[in-house]
Design a protein around this motif. Structure first.
Motif, PDB file in Angstrom:
ATOM      1  N   ASN A 113      -1.214   2.971   4.622  1.00  0.00           N
ATOM      2  CA  ASN A 113      -0.634   1.791   5.282  1.00  0.00           C
ATOM      3  C   ASN A 113      -1.579   0.599   5.189  1.00  0.00           C
ATOM      4  O   ASN A 113      -1.163  -0.522   4.860  1.00  0.00           O
ATOM      5  CB  ASN A 113      -0.354   2.069   6.759  1.00  0.00           C
ATOM      6  CG  ASN A 113       0.707   3.105   6.986  1.00  0.00           C
ATOM      7  OD1 ASN A 113       1.419   3.509   6.074  1.00  0.00           O
ATOM      8  ND2 ASN A 113       0.810   3.561   8.224  1.00  0.00           N
ATOM      9  N   GLU A 114      -2.839   0.840   5.511  1.00  0.00           N
ATOM     10  CA  GLU A 114      -3.828  -0.240   5.473  1.00  0.00           C
ATOM     11  C   GLU A 114      -4.056  -0.742   4.051  1.00  0.00           C
ATOM     12  O   GLU A 114      -4.270  -1.937   3.842  1.00  0.00           O
ATOM     13  CB  GLU A 114      -5.139   0.215   6.116  1.00  0.00           C
ATOM     14  CG  GLU A 114      -5.042   0.500   7.598  1.00  0.00           C
ATOM     15  CD  GLU A 114      -4.663  -0.714   8.433  1.00  0.00           C
ATOM     16  OE1 GLU A 114      -5.046  -1.853   8.069  1.00  0.00           O
ATOM     17  OE2 GLU A 114      -3.967  -0.534   9.450  1.00  0.00           O
ATOM     18  N   MET A 115      -4.005   0.153   3.089  1.00  0.00           N
ATOM     19  CA  MET A 115      -4.151  -0.247   1.690  1.00  0.00           C
ATOM     20  C   MET A 115      -3.000  -1.176   1.284  1.00  0.00           C
ATOM     21  O   MET A 115      -3.221  -2.195   0.626  1.00  0.00           O
ATOM     22  CB  MET A 115      -4.189   0.993   0.781  1.00  0.00           C
ATOM     23  CG  MET A 115      -5.452   1.824   0.925  1.00  0.00           C
ATOM     24  SD  MET A 115      -5.352   3.433   0.082  1.00  0.00           S
ATOM     25  CE  MET A 115      -5.437   2.919  -1.647  1.00  0.00           C
ATOM     26  N   ALA A 116      -1.786  -0.812   1.680  1.00  0.00           N
ATOM     27  CA  ALA A 116      -0.607  -1.626   1.343  1.00  0.00           C
ATOM     28  C   ALA A 116      -0.705  -3.020   1.955  1.00  0.00           C
ATOM     29  O   ALA A 116      -0.457  -4.030   1.286  1.00  0.00           O
ATOM     30  CB  ALA A 116       0.670  -0.918   1.797  1.00  0.00           C
ATOM     31  N   LYS A 117      -1.082  -3.074   3.232  1.00  0.00           N
ATOM     32  CA  LYS A 117      -1.237  -4.385   3.892  1.00  0.00           C
ATOM     33  C   LYS A 117      -2.358  -5.186   3.259  1.00  0.00           C
ATOM     34  O   LYS A 117      -2.214  -6.382   3.002  1.00  0.00           O
ATOM     35  CB  LYS A 117      -1.537  -4.199   5.388  1.00  0.00           C
ATOM     36  CG  LYS A 117      -0.354  -3.835   6.227  1.00  0.00           C
ATOM     37  CD  LYS A 117      -0.636  -3.972   7.705  1.00  0.00           C
ATOM     38  CE  LYS A 117      -1.642  -2.969   8.188  1.00  0.00           C
ATOM     39  NZ  LYS A 117      -1.797  -2.916   9.655  1.00  0.00           N
ATOM     40  N   ALA A 118      -3.481  -4.531   3.011  1.00  0.00           N
ATOM     41  CA  ALA A 118      -4.657  -5.225   2.482  1.00  0.00           C
ATOM     42  C   ALA A 118      -4.386  -5.832   1.106  1.00  0.00           C
ATOM     43  O   ALA A 118      -4.745  -6.982   0.852  1.00  0.00           O
ATOM     44  CB  ALA A 118      -5.853  -4.276   2.421  1.00  0.00           C
ATOM     45  N   VAL A 119      -3.735  -5.087   0.226  1.00  0.00           N
ATOM     46  CA  VAL A 119      -3.506  -5.616  -1.123  1.00  0.00           C
ATOM     47  C   VAL A 119      -2.461  -6.730  -1.099  1.00  0.00           C
ATOM     48  O   VAL A 119      -2.576  -7.709  -1.835  1.00  0.00           O
ATOM     49  CB  VAL A 119      -3.160  -4.510  -2.146  1.00  0.00           C
ATOM     50  CG1 VAL A 119      -1.732  -3.992  -1.987  1.00  0.00           C
ATOM     51  CG2 VAL A 119      -3.397  -5.000  -3.561  1.00  0.00           C
ATOM     52  N   SER A 120      -1.474  -6.615  -0.227  1.00  0.00           N
ATOM     53  CA  SER A 120      -0.476  -7.687  -0.110  1.00  0.00           C
ATOM     54  C   SER A 120      -1.130  -8.977   0.376  1.00  0.00           C
ATOM     55  O   SER A 120      -0.887 -10.059  -0.168  1.00  0.00           O
ATOM     56  CB  SER A 120       0.650  -7.273   0.837  1.00  0.00           C
ATOM     57  OG  SER A 120       1.539  -8.340   1.037  1.00  0.00           O
ATOM     58  N   PHE A 160      -4.401  -9.734   0.267  1.00  0.00           N
ATOM     59  CA  PHE A 160      -5.381 -10.185  -0.721  1.00  0.00           C
ATOM     60  C   PHE A 160      -4.706 -10.967  -1.847  1.00  0.00           C
ATOM     61  O   PHE A 160      -5.162 -12.033  -2.241  1.00  0.00           O
ATOM     62  CB  PHE A 160      -6.144  -8.983  -1.298  1.00  0.00           C
ATOM     63  CG  PHE A 160      -7.047  -9.323  -2.439  1.00  0.00           C
ATOM     64  CD1 PHE A 160      -8.275  -9.921  -2.218  1.00  0.00           C
ATOM     65  CD2 PHE A 160      -6.659  -9.053  -3.748  1.00  0.00           C
ATOM     66  CE1 PHE A 160      -9.117 -10.246  -3.282  1.00  0.00           C
ATOM     67  CE2 PHE A 160      -7.495  -9.374  -4.814  1.00  0.00           C
ATOM     68  CZ  PHE A 160      -8.718  -9.966  -4.578  1.00  0.00           C
ATOM     69  N   ALA A 161      -3.596 -10.433  -2.350  1.00  0.00           N
ATOM     70  CA  ALA A 161      -2.913 -11.036  -3.500  1.00  0.00           C
ATOM     71  C   ALA A 161      -1.857 -12.064  -3.101  1.00  0.00           C
ATOM     72  O   ALA A 161      -1.322 -12.740  -3.960  1.00  0.00           O
ATOM     73  CB  ALA A 161      -2.264  -9.940  -4.337  1.00  0.00           C
ATOM     74  N   LYS A 162      -1.568 -12.119  -1.812  1.00  0.00           N
ATOM     75  CA  LYS A 162      -0.471 -12.977  -1.331  1.00  0.00           C
ATOM     76  C   LYS A 162       0.843 -12.594  -2.020  1.00  0.00           C
ATOM     77  O   LYS A 162       1.615 -13.440  -2.472  1.00  0.00           O
ATOM     78  CB  LYS A 162      -0.796 -14.451  -1.530  1.00  0.00           C
ATOM     79  CG  LYS A 162      -1.990 -14.904  -0.699  1.00  0.00           C
ATOM     80  CD  LYS A 162      -2.308 -16.368  -0.946  1.00  0.00           C
ATOM     81  CE  LYS A 162      -3.429 -16.880  -0.078  1.00  0.00           C
ATOM     82  NZ  LYS A 162      -4.707 -16.274  -0.216  1.00  0.00           N
ATOM     83  N   SER A 163       1.072 -11.276  -2.097  1.00  0.00           N
ATOM     84  CA  SER A 163       2.293 -10.771  -2.724  1.00  0.00           C
ATOM     85  C   SER A 163       3.312 -10.384  -1.657  1.00  0.00           C
ATOM     86  O   SER A 163       2.957 -10.116  -0.509  1.00  0.00           O
ATOM     87  CB  SER A 163       1.991  -9.567  -3.624  1.00  0.00           C
ATOM     88  OG  SER A 163       1.470  -8.497  -2.872  1.00  0.00           O
ATOM     89  N   ASP A 164       4.569 -10.361  -2.061  1.00  0.00           N
ATOM     90  CA  ASP A 164       5.656 -10.028  -1.140  1.00  0.00           C
ATOM     91  C   ASP A 164       5.684  -8.546  -0.782  1.00  0.00           C
ATOM     92  O   ASP A 164       6.083  -8.168   0.319  1.00  0.00           O
ATOM     93  CB  ASP A 164       7.005 -10.421  -1.762  1.00  0.00           C
ATOM     94  CG  ASP A 164       7.060 -11.901  -2.045  1.00  0.00           C
ATOM     95  OD1 ASP A 164       7.049 -12.681  -1.079  1.00  0.00           O
ATOM     96  OD2 ASP A 164       7.094 -12.290  -3.235  1.00  0.00           O
ATOM     97  N   ILE A 165       5.280  -7.716  -1.730  1.00  0.00           N
ATOM     98  CA  ILE A 165       5.258  -6.266  -1.521  1.00  0.00           C
ATOM     99  C   ILE A 165       3.868  -5.761  -1.869  1.00  0.00           C
ATOM    100  O   ILE A 165       3.331  -6.073  -2.935  1.00  0.00           O
ATOM    101  CB  ILE A 165       6.297  -5.551  -2.413  1.00  0.00           C
ATOM    102  CG1 ILE A 165       7.705  -6.081  -2.132  1.00  0.00           C
ATOM    103  CG2 ILE A 165       6.234  -4.037  -2.215  1.00  0.00           C
ATOM    104  CD1 ILE A 165       8.744  -5.641  -3.157  1.00  0.00           C
ATOM    105  N   GLY A 166       3.305  -4.986  -0.974  1.00  0.00           N
ATOM    106  CA  GLY A 166       2.036  -4.317  -1.236  1.00  0.00           C
ATOM    107  C   GLY A 166       2.278  -2.822  -1.242  1.00  0.00           C
ATOM    108  O   GLY A 166       3.000  -2.308  -0.388  1.00  0.00           O
ATOM    109  N   VAL A 167       1.700  -2.132  -2.204  1.00  0.00           N
ATOM    110  CA  VAL A 167       1.851  -0.686  -2.304  1.00  0.00           C
ATOM    111  C   VAL A 167       0.465  -0.061  -2.244  1.00  0.00           C
ATOM    112  O   VAL A 167      -0.422  -0.445  -3.018  1.00  0.00           O
ATOM    113  CB  VAL A 167       2.559  -0.275  -3.617  1.00  0.00           C
ATOM    114  CG1 VAL A 167       2.748   1.240  -3.679  1.00  0.00           C
ATOM    115  CG2 VAL A 167       3.900  -0.996  -3.767  1.00  0.00           C
TER     116      VAL A 167
END
Length: 152
Positions: free
Chosen positions: A78-85, A87-94
């Motif tokens: 969960n934290e990885m998904a939030k963090a990458v979204s 960081f990248a300012k993306s709509d979906i983080g996986v």
């Protein structure tokens, strides 16, 4: 899997959405599959392989989460998904984490962070396959199907 990736890239492009991955046990496999599709540069913002805890933490996965729940947990995914979204300012983080070995349960935890809804969807799967590569393919296909399903 190519057709799944083509549909994901097409749908993301149509919706003007972006996606980012923080992968651990899959070692960048999903990012690689997406980048094999023409036009993926419009939708894939970042593909990180954070195989070590040190780099998960450097990319804003809280150390306390890893210490409390383990690196192989839904909480860490969960934290990885939030963090990458973020960081990248993306709509979906996986976010994807798990242990792929002959001496483990081969449970993989993954999560999607949907920025617009500010929600996390968490999942887990038992990796199937004789080799690490076969397990990665199995996991990737499962996650790609889930991504496509979340887009409908």
């Amino acid at each position: 899997m190519k057709k799944l990736c083509e549909k994901i890239v097409k749908n993301l492009t149509k919706e003007k959405k972006t996606i980012s991955f923080m992968e651990s046990c899959t070692g960048g496999y999903l990012s690689n599959l997406i980048t094999n599709i023409e036009g993926s540069s419009k939708v894939l913002k970042v593909g990180l392989v954070t195989y070590s805890n040190e780099y998960k933490i450097k990319f804003n996965v809280p150390k306390e989460i890893i210490d409390k729940y383990s690196v192989y947990s839904s909480e860490t995914a969960n934290e990885m998904a939030k963090a990458v979204s973020k960081f990248a300012k993306s709509d979906i983080g996986v976010g994807i984490t798990g242990e792929l070995s002959n001496n483990s349960s081969n449970i993989v935890y993954y999560a999607f962070f949907l920025k617009d809804d500010n929600i996390i969807i968490e999942k887990q799967i038992e990796a199937k396959g004789r080799t690490r590569e076969a397990k990665k393919k199995f996991i990737a296909k499962h996650i790609l199907v889930d991504i496509l399903d979340k887009m409908k």
